[in-house]
Design a protein around this motif. Structure first.
Motif, mmCIF file in Angstrom:
data_model
loop_
_atom_site.group_PDB
_atom_site.id
_atom_site.type_symbol
_atom_site.label_atom_id
_atom_site.label_comp_id
_atom_site.label_asym_id
_atom_site.label_seq_id
_atom_site.Cartn_x
_atom_site.Cartn_y
_atom_site.Cartn_z
ATOM 1 N N TRP A 1 -3.891 -42.018 -17.740
ATOM 2 C CA TRP A 1 -3.575 -40.617 -17.438
ATOM 3 C C TRP A 1 -2.277 -40.178 -18.100
ATOM 4 N N VAL A 2 -1.306 -41.093 -18.214
ATOM 5 C CA VAL A 2 -0.074 -40.764 -18.932
ATOM 6 C C VAL A 2 -0.382 -40.533 -20.404
ATOM 7 N N ALA A 3 -1.155 -41.451 -20.994
ATOM 8 C CA ALA A 3 -1.476 -41.361 -22.424
ATOM 9 C C ALA A 3 -2.275 -40.106 -22.751
ATOM 10 N N SER A 4 -3.141 -39.685 -21.830
ATOM 11 C CA SER A 4 -4.001 -38.531 -22.083
ATOM 12 C C SER A 4 -3.320 -37.208 -21.763
ATOM 13 N N GLY A 5 -2.136 -37.263 -21.118
ATOM 14 C CA GLY A 5 -1.426 -36.038 -20.761
ATOM 15 C C GLY A 5 -1.805 -35.486 -19.402
ATOM 16 N N LEU A 6 -2.633 -36.204 -18.634
ATOM 17 C CA LEU A 6 -2.991 -35.724 -17.305
ATOM 18 C C LEU A 6 -1.800 -35.816 -16.357
ATOM 19 N N ILE A 7 -0.978 -36.862 -16.511
ATOM 20 C CA ILE A 7 0.278 -36.968 -15.781
ATOM 21 C C ILE A 7 1.373 -36.379 -16.661
ATOM 22 N N MET A 8 2.011 -35.295 -16.185
ATOM 23 C CA MET A 8 3.013 -34.590 -16.983
ATOM 24 C C MET A 8 4.388 -34.564 -16.326
ATOM 25 N N ASP A 9 4.507 -35.132 -15.138
ATOM 26 C CA ASP A 9 5.769 -35.134 -14.409
ATOM 27 C C ASP A 9 6.650 -36.275 -14.915
ATOM 28 N N THR A 10 7.880 -35.964 -15.307
ATOM 29 C CA THR A 10 8.745 -36.954 -15.952
ATOM 30 C C THR A 10 9.011 -38.171 -15.083
ATOM 31 N N LYS A 11 9.400 -37.962 -13.819
ATOM 32 C CA LYS A 11 9.727 -39.098 -12.961
ATOM 33 C C LYS A 11 8.521 -40.008 -12.771
ATOM 34 N N THR A 12 7.331 -39.414 -12.755
ATOM 35 C CA THR A 12 6.119 -40.193 -12.559
ATOM 36 C C THR A 12 5.777 -40.995 -13.806
ATOM 37 N N ILE A 13 5.968 -40.412 -14.972
ATOM 38 C CA ILE A 13 5.752 -41.144 -16.218
ATOM 39 C C ILE A 13 6.679 -42.355 -16.273
ATOM 40 N N ILE A 14 7.949 -42.163 -15.895
ATOM 41 C CA ILE A 14 8.910 -43.264 -15.881
ATOM 42 C C ILE A 14 8.440 -44.360 -14.931
ATOM 43 N N MET A 15 7.981 -43.963 -13.748
ATOM 44 C CA MET A 15 7.548 -44.943 -12.754
ATOM 45 C C MET A 15 6.300 -45.705 -13.195
ATOM 46 N N VAL A 16 5.364 -45.003 -13.793
ATOM 47 C CA VAL A 16 4.143 -45.673 -14.280
ATOM 48 C C VAL A 16 4.497 -46.683 -15.362
ATOM 49 N N GLN A 17 5.396 -46.306 -16.246
ATOM 50 C CA GLN A 17 5.800 -47.235 -17.303
ATOM 51 C C GLN A 17 6.555 -48.427 -16.736
ATOM 52 N N HIS A 18 7.369 -48.200 -15.712
ATOM 53 C CA HIS A 18 8.046 -49.321 -15.046
ATOM 54 C C HIS A 18 7.022 -50.266 -14.440
ATOM 55 N N ALA A 19 6.053 -49.705 -13.740
ATOM 56 C CA ALA A 19 5.013 -50.529 -13.120
ATOM 57 C C ALA A 19 4.241 -51.308 -14.185
ATOM 58 N N GLN A 20 3.922 -50.638 -15.264
ATOM 59 C CA GLN A 20 3.178 -51.262 -16.352
ATOM 60 C C GLN A 20 3.934 -52.450 -16.943
ATOM 61 N N LEU A 21 5.222 -52.281 -17.178
ATOM 62 C CA LEU A 21 6.009 -53.313 -17.857
ATOM 63 C C LEU A 21 6.564 -54.376 -16.908
ATOM 64 N N GLN A 22 6.999 -53.977 -15.717
ATOM 65 C CA GLN A 22 7.726 -54.889 -14.850
ATOM 66 C C GLN A 22 6.902 -55.467 -13.714
#
Length: 213
Positions: A188-209
């Protein structure tokens, strides 16, 4: 080059940005309150010492709305995170239906960001969490807004829930709660469905960490 930073344990509420008037390279001349409704908008005139040593007078309009805290709710066994979907009027004005996918968050109360995310988690999602883990903090829009966001993470258990969530009706909240896999959230981040900055940061944190996607 000397770089100053605040301690990660320091709550920004301990500092009143409207009280600061001078530092090595800044001299505040005047502050004019333009609006003092839900938050405070002020016009500031100040001198700034440029890198070559020259002083330059500048003006900025600065918005003081307090500070916020957000929480990443995750379940490693199910490989899921919790998102909420709610209406945001400013986003609506720019097109679309105005509904954004976000992580639970709220304005810091009683100068305690950790307790704020615990309360917001239960109010918005119904999930009851233990002590959240502090991750980092960051400025939201440093060019014009003094707000800082405190980011936390907390494991959640589907059985530890006080209700369906949904937020507080008296505050105009009408929240939909979603449990999604980390793979879905990344997509959803990659497709642009998630557009909220704090949420993008959190998803990427979850993905990596957390999940190693």
């Amino acid at each position: 080059m000397k770089i100053d930073k605040l301690s990660s344990k320091t709550t920004p509420a301990e500092f009143d940005p409207r009280a600061r008037s001078t530092s090595e390279r800044i001299r505040v001349h005047s502050r004019e309150v333009l609006s003092d409704q839900w938050a405070t908008l002020e016009k500031v005139t100040f001198d700034y010492q440029r890198g070559d040593g020259r002083w330059q007078q500048q003006q900025r309009e600065i918005y003081h709305r307090g500070h916020g805290a957000a929480v990443l709710l995750y379940n490693l066994e199910k490989r899921t995170i919790v998102l909420i979907r709610q209406f945001r009027f400013p986003a609506w004005t720019l097109g679309g239906d105005g509904f954004l996918l976000e992580v639970p968050a709220g304005m810091i109360e009683a100068e305690n960001p950790a307790e704020t995310v615990r309360a917001e988690s239960e109010q918005e999602t119904g999930f009851i969490i233990e002590e959240p883990r502090f991750l980092f903090r960051a400025y939201a829009t440093p060019g014009s807004v003094t707000e800082q966001l405190y980011f936390y993470a907390a494991a959640y258990d589907s059985e530890q829930r006080s209700g369906a969530g949904g937020g507080l009706e008296e505050e105009g909240e009408d929240i939909e709660v979603l449990e999604v896999t980390i793979e879905q959230a990344v997509e959803w981040v990659a497709s642009g469905l998630i557009m909220d900055t704090k949420t993008i940061i959190m998803v990427q944190h979850a993905q990596l960490q957390l999940f190693g996607v």
